[in-house]
Scaffold this motif. Sequence first.
Motif, PDB file in Angstrom:
ATOM      1  N   GLU A 182      16.468  -4.242  -1.749  1.00  0.00           N
ATOM      2  CA  GLU A 182      16.344  -3.789  -0.370  1.00  0.00           C
ATOM      3  C   GLU A 182      14.939  -3.652   0.427  1.00  0.00           C
ATOM      4  N   ARG A 183      14.255  -2.981  -0.442  1.00  0.00           N
ATOM      5  CA  ARG A 183      12.768  -2.305   0.236  1.00  0.00           C
ATOM      6  C   ARG A 183      11.628  -2.747  -0.736  1.00  0.00           C
ATOM      7  N   GLY A 184      11.635  -3.351  -1.987  1.00  0.00           N
ATOM      8  CA  GLY A 184      10.717  -3.510  -2.668  1.00  0.00           C
ATOM      9  C   GLY A 184      10.220  -2.209  -3.555  1.00  0.00           C
ATOM     10  N   TYR A 185       9.117  -2.530  -4.271  1.00  0.00           N
ATOM     11  CA  TYR A 185       8.685  -1.533  -5.131  1.00  0.00           C
ATOM     12  C   TYR A 185       8.079  -0.372  -4.261  1.00  0.00           C
ATOM     13  N   ALA A 186       6.975  -0.650  -3.682  1.00  0.00           N
ATOM     14  CA  ALA A 186       5.939   0.423  -2.789  1.00  0.00           C
ATOM     15  C   ALA A 186       6.891   1.019  -2.081  1.00  0.00           C
ATOM     16  N   ALA A 187       7.778   0.473  -1.318  1.00  0.00           N
ATOM     17  CA  ALA A 187       8.765   1.414  -0.290  1.00  0.00           C
ATOM     18  C   ALA A 187       9.773   2.128  -0.733  1.00  0.00           C
ATOM     19  N   GLY A 246      11.827 -12.792  -7.412  1.00  0.00           N
ATOM     20  CA  GLY A 246      10.789 -13.567  -6.516  1.00  0.00           C
ATOM     21  C   GLY A 246      10.116 -12.432  -5.650  1.00  0.00           C
ATOM     22  N   ARG A 247      11.272 -11.664  -5.170  1.00  0.00           N
ATOM     23  CA  ARG A 247      10.554 -10.776  -4.122  1.00  0.00           C
ATOM     24  C   ARG A 247       9.723  -9.683  -4.729  1.00  0.00           C
ATOM     25  N   MET A 248       9.890  -9.306  -5.961  1.00  0.00           N
ATOM     26  CA  MET A 248       8.903  -8.417  -6.671  1.00  0.00           C
ATOM     27  C   MET A 248       7.515  -8.912  -6.774  1.00  0.00           C
ATOM     28  N   ALA A 249       7.440 -10.309  -6.673  1.00  0.00           N
ATOM     29  CA  ALA A 249       6.128 -10.963  -6.833  1.00  0.00           C
ATOM     30  C   ALA A 249       5.156 -10.725  -5.391  1.00  0.00           C
ATOM     31  N   GLN A 250       6.132 -10.472  -4.425  1.00  0.00           N
ATOM     32  CA  GLN A 250       5.527 -10.200  -3.105  1.00  0.00           C
ATOM     33  C   GLN A 250       4.759  -8.757  -2.997  1.00  0.00           C
ATOM     34  N   ASP A 251       5.083  -8.074  -3.741  1.00  0.00           N
ATOM     35  CA  ASP A 251       4.887  -6.511  -3.768  1.00  0.00           C
ATOM     36  C   ASP A 251       3.461  -6.386  -4.387  1.00  0.00           C
ATOM     37  N   ALA A 252       2.423  -5.988  -3.747  1.00  0.00           N
ATOM     38  CA  ALA A 252       0.985  -5.826  -4.697  1.00  0.00           C
ATOM     39  C   ALA A 252       1.152  -4.540  -5.411  1.00  0.00           C
ATOM     40  N   ASP A 253       1.967  -3.620  -5.465  1.00  0.00           N
ATOM     41  CA  ASP A 253       1.998  -2.574  -6.333  1.00  0.00           C
ATOM     42  C   ASP A 253       2.712  -3.006  -7.461  1.00  0.00           C
ATOM     43  N   VAL A 254       3.630  -4.029  -7.618  1.00  0.00           N
ATOM     44  CA  VAL A 254       4.336  -4.623  -8.628  1.00  0.00           C
ATOM     45  C   VAL A 254       3.291  -5.455  -9.625  1.00  0.00           C
ATOM     46  N   LEU A 255       2.085  -5.928  -8.779  1.00  0.00           N
ATOM     47  CA  LEU A 255       1.177  -6.801  -9.632  1.00  0.00           C
ATOM     48  C   LEU A 255       0.059  -5.923 -10.135  1.00  0.00           C
ATOM     49  N   THR A 256      -0.045  -4.783  -9.941  1.00  0.00           N
ATOM     50  CA  THR A 256      -0.768  -3.947 -10.435  1.00  0.00           C
ATOM     51  C   THR A 256       0.010  -2.979 -11.525  1.00  0.00           C
ATOM     52  N   SER A 257       1.214  -3.063 -11.637  1.00  0.00           N
ATOM     53  CA  SER A 257       1.767  -2.204 -12.700  1.00  0.00           C
ATOM     54  C   SER A 257       2.136  -3.152 -14.070  1.00  0.00           C
ATOM     55  N   ALA A 258       1.625  -2.769 -15.113  1.00  0.00           N
ATOM     56  CA  ALA A 258       1.668  -3.724 -16.244  1.00  0.00           C
ATOM     57  C   ALA A 258       2.989  -4.134 -16.665  1.00  0.00           C
ATOM     58  N   PRO A 259       4.025  -2.756 -16.784  1.00  0.00           N
ATOM     59  CA  PRO A 259       5.434  -3.208 -17.022  1.00  0.00           C
ATOM     60  C   PRO A 259       6.286  -4.020 -16.209  1.00  0.00           C
ATOM     61  N   LEU A 260       5.699  -3.762 -14.810  1.00  0.00           N
ATOM     62  CA  LEU A 260       6.735  -4.744 -13.919  1.00  0.00           C
ATOM     63  C   LEU A 260       6.087  -5.883 -13.713  1.00  0.00           C
ATOM     64  N   GLN A 261       4.845  -5.964 -13.886  1.00  0.00           N
ATOM     65  CA  GLN A 261       4.373  -7.340 -14.086  1.00  0.00           C
ATOM     66  C   GLN A 261       4.680  -8.456 -15.211  1.00  0.00           C
ATOM     67  N   GLU A 262       4.934  -7.721 -16.298  1.00  0.00           N
ATOM     68  CA  GLU A 262       5.233  -8.345 -17.537  1.00  0.00           C
ATOM     69  C   GLU A 262       6.661  -8.853 -17.334  1.00  0.00           C
ATOM     70  N   ILE A 263       7.765  -7.980 -16.792  1.00  0.00           N
ATOM     71  CA  ILE A 263       9.091  -8.602 -16.535  1.00  0.00           C
ATOM     72  C   ILE A 263       8.952  -9.787 -15.787  1.00  0.00           C
ATOM     73  N   LEU A 264       8.044  -9.622 -14.415  1.00  0.00           N
ATOM     74  CA  LEU A 264       8.140 -10.724 -13.488  1.00  0.00           C
ATOM     75  C   LEU A 264       7.805 -12.030 -14.373  1.00  0.00           C
ATOM     76  N   GLU A 283       7.658   4.435 -12.098  1.00  0.00           N
ATOM     77  CA  GLU A 283       7.475   3.356 -12.850  1.00  0.00           C
ATOM     78  C   GLU A 283       8.611   2.874 -14.017  1.00  0.00           C
ATOM     79  N   ALA A 284       8.705   3.942 -14.691  1.00  0.00           N
ATOM     80  CA  ALA A 284       9.522   3.659 -15.938  1.00  0.00           C
ATOM     81  C   ALA A 284      11.003   3.291 -15.451  1.00  0.00           C
ATOM     82  N   LEU A 285      11.427   4.286 -14.584  1.00  0.00           N
ATOM     83  CA  LEU A 285      12.608   3.925 -13.878  1.00  0.00           C
ATOM     84  C   LEU A 285      12.863   2.495 -13.051  1.00  0.00           C
ATOM     85  N   ALA A 286      11.795   2.187 -12.443  1.00  0.00           N
ATOM     86  CA  ALA A 286      11.655   0.745 -11.773  1.00  0.00           C
ATOM     87  C   ALA A 286      11.855  -0.348 -12.929  1.00  0.00           C
ATOM     88  N   ALA A 287      11.154  -0.164 -13.932  1.00  0.00           N
ATOM     89  CA  ALA A 287      11.032  -1.181 -15.231  1.00  0.00           C
ATOM     90  C   ALA A 287      12.370  -1.326 -15.784  1.00  0.00           C
TER      91      ALA A 287
END
Length: 200
Positions: free
Chosen positions: A23-28, A102-120, A53-57
């Motif tokens: 609904e909101r993305g990671y940062a929000a 795909g929506r997670m790829a639009q979130d800058a905070d995801v792209l700076t999180s190693a665990p989330l970026q790896e899942i993406l 971060e761990a919960l989001a992953a």
Amino acid sequence: MTRSPESDARTRLVDATTELLWERGYAATSPRAIMDRAEVGQGSLYHHFAGKEALAAAAFEHRAAETFAAADALLSADRPAPQRIRDYLLRQRDVLRGCPVGRMAQDADVLTSAPLQEILRTTFTRLRGLMRSVVAEGIRTGDFPADLDPQELADTVLAVVQGGYVLARAQGSAVPFHRAVTGAVALIDHAATPTTGSST
């Protein structure tokens, strides 16, 4: 089997985070919003997870697995390769919510999180590989011409879907998405050899 209160709280946290990320993305998505949605306290959150971060992953990995499984069910079906790709393009989607991966790829905070970026990265790598293998199989069976590049067509199909989500959300209407995938189906029909034809 009855779940313990601890496991039930963990499940509610993951489920709540899964929905909020979509609904909101990671940062929000704040820990407070997660706790309120899951109806658990701060103690439960930090008992099960080191932090947001761990919960989001955990939540994102769960959603990514579901998304890949839905694609795999269509793309691995016992049908000619062109039809499997058509089925993937035309399957029912909640277009205006966007792609949960795909929506997670639009979130800058995801792209700076190693665990989330790896899942993406891993999810899209697997999906691109699956789509490429379907096209390659279609070439082997004669359903696609021999000079077709499997990776190019695979990336085109996925780009149409992801771009269609963006167009639809920008316009507030599912129409651009459906036009995009209908156009992609026409490309598949054109690329397919006459023996496969179009059944859509």
